[in-house]
Design an enzyme around this catalytic site. Sequence first.
Site, PDB file in Angstrom:
ATOM      1  CE1 TYR A 181       4.878   1.016  -1.816  1.00  0.00           C
ATOM      2  CE2 TYR A 181       2.878   1.146  -1.725  1.00  0.00           C
ATOM      3  CZ  TYR A 181       3.444   0.307  -1.257  1.00  0.00           C
ATOM      4  OH  TYR A 181       4.024  -0.597  -0.182  1.00  0.00           O
ATOM      5  CB  CYS A 189      -1.276  17.229  11.814  1.00  0.00           C
ATOM      6  SG  CYS A 189      -1.180  15.410  12.787  1.00  0.00           S
TER       7      CYS A 189
HETATM    8  N1  LLP Z   1       4.334 -13.272  -3.166  1.00  0.00           N
HETATM    9  C1  LLP Z   1       4.631 -12.734  -2.661  1.00  0.00           C
HETATM   10  C2  LLP Z   1       5.873 -13.412  -1.938  1.00  0.00           C
HETATM   11  C3  LLP Z   1       5.014 -11.318  -2.852  1.00  0.00           C
HETATM   12  O1  LLP Z   1       5.872 -11.278  -1.891  1.00  0.00           O
HETATM   13  C4  LLP Z   1       3.965 -10.932  -3.236  1.00  0.00           C
HETATM   14  C5  LLP Z   1       3.701  -9.560  -3.109  1.00  0.00           C
HETATM   15  C6  LLP Z   1       2.678 -11.093  -3.423  1.00  0.00           C
HETATM   16  C7  LLP Z   1       2.820 -12.877  -4.333  1.00  0.00           C
HETATM   17  C8  LLP Z   1       1.533 -10.578  -4.908  1.00  0.00           C
HETATM   18  O2  LLP Z   1       2.022  -9.834  -5.317  1.00  0.00           O
HETATM   19  P1  LLP Z   1       0.845  -8.912  -6.177  1.00  0.00           P
HETATM   20  O3  LLP Z   1       0.197  -9.827  -7.435  1.00  0.00           O
HETATM   21  O4  LLP Z   1      -0.219  -8.481  -5.518  1.00  0.00           O
HETATM   22  O5  LLP Z   1       2.080  -8.252  -7.527  1.00  0.00           O
HETATM   23  N2  LLP Z   1       1.646  -2.619  -0.385  1.00  0.00           N
HETATM   24  C9  LLP Z   1       2.045  -2.778  -1.759  1.00  0.00           C
HETATM   25  C10 LLP Z   1       2.596  -4.124  -2.671  1.00  0.00           C
HETATM   26  C11 LLP Z   1       3.510  -5.088  -1.960  1.00  0.00           C
HETATM   27  C12 LLP Z   1       4.194  -6.283  -3.120  1.00  0.00           C
HETATM   28  C13 LLP Z   1       4.295  -7.344  -1.678  1.00  0.00           C
HETATM   29  N3  LLP Z   1       4.757  -8.611  -2.108  1.00  0.00           N
HETATM   30  C14 LLP Z   1       1.353  -1.699  -3.080  1.00  0.00           C
HETATM   31  O6  LLP Z   1      -0.043  -1.013  -2.603  1.00  0.00           O
HETATM   32  O7  LLP Z   1       1.768  -1.562  -3.844  1.00  0.00           O
END
Ligand code: LLP
Length: 418
Positions: free
Chosen positions: A321, A348
């Site tokens: 990202y 790499c």
């Molecule tokens: N509920 C649902 C249905 C979700 O899909 C997610 C995150 C959450 C709750 C929690 O969201 P949060 O509070 O953590 O924002 N890999 C990405 C973030 C992907 C989030 C996916 N869904 C990153 O590293 O920023």
Amino acid sequence: MELIESPAFSYKNNHLCCGNIPLRDIVKLTDTPVYIYNKQFFLDRYNEFKNAFKDLDNSIFFSIKSNFNISVIKTFLDLGCGADVNSQGEMYRALKAGANPDKLILSGVGKTKDEIKYGLEHDILMLKAESEEEILLINDIAGNMNKTARVGIRVNPNVDAQTHPYISTGLMENKFGLNTNEAIDLFRMGGRLKNIEFTAIDMHIGSQIISIEPFAEAIDRLSEVYFNLQKNGITLKHFDIGGGIGVSYKGEKIFSINEFASALIPKLKKLNCKILFEPGRFLTANGGILVSKVLFTKMNYDKNFIITDAAMNDLLRPSMYNAYHHIQPVDLSPEREDINADVVGPVCESGDFFAKDRIIPKMKREEYLAILSCGSYGMVMSSNYNGRRRPPEVLVDNNSFRTIRSRETYEHLIWDEK
Ligand code: LLP
């Protein structure tokens, strides 16, 4: 360069500590790279969240995709929290951590029959559905099992969460949820589906959202659906607003959880039902760091490189990202001058970087760097790319610490290969 300190990670005698534990004590035992979490941070964040919404009928479900180590999940379960899971594997983890099935929500835009069955076998609180086909499948499977499935419908409110496109989920163009009209039609079809009880309306509009407006707008859109259904005799028990609350990665100020609560509580109270929250990042991000050793430094043409023993397979967010993670030395020394450098790993790929053109103190071989804000979406997104073993995880609890996952061995890398 600017140093970021917090009660979870601060310098004592010029050495970075996690709570009271000097990082040198941990790396002596685990070597690097290593993820280090501060349990007190997790407890404090959860309590902050809980207190902010104490005047609202609500339940909190830790979104374990942000950090699914069993000990981390257990930390939140012990506080009375539930868990939001996105797959059978995550549900398995939550159950292993001791989750009560009636505090589990199964999310996910594409569930397999086995996943649906697994959720129903365990009588979890709710399966969140995102399409008509999924609702019909849940009804069939529940029928075969002689059960009534508690189902929520995820609505896509078409609201711009103003975050990175890869983690924006509530726009028309995203794969998630159903538009409001279709959701209403499906809720109404509920009466004809014998093995489904619709219990909730759900949303999750994205992650790392740094303004309250998109939440307010989305809640307004879903509230319209909620009240429309109520007028038509369909009363839902739960209104689930998902997760997505942004956190500070650069030391910048983000809205506080109290500001978030005061802005939204008046809207949510009108609904007269239980509100469900699914925070992930808010609870864990700034409670974790990734500590890495400098393997080499070099200058290529006129560019400085700091090559660390951690790589994109350990922490993918910068590559994926272009995410910012603050990086600072574990040991401060007044003589160190600041330079402009790229901090990169040994994989790499030119995309294997943690920082580009970053002003950072000059580092030497064998010195340690701390990559901050790695408690969420760090270890959970790691891989074995380039034949690298996943790093260990350590949980600091007051004056002690323990390894909550060991570094993988080379045997792990070829497990079950023929
Ligand atoms: N509920 C649902 C249905 C979700 O899909 C997610 C995150 C959450 C709750 C929690 O969201 P949060 O509070 O953590 O924002 N890999 C990405 C973030 C992907 C989030 C996916 N869904 C990153 O590293 O920023």
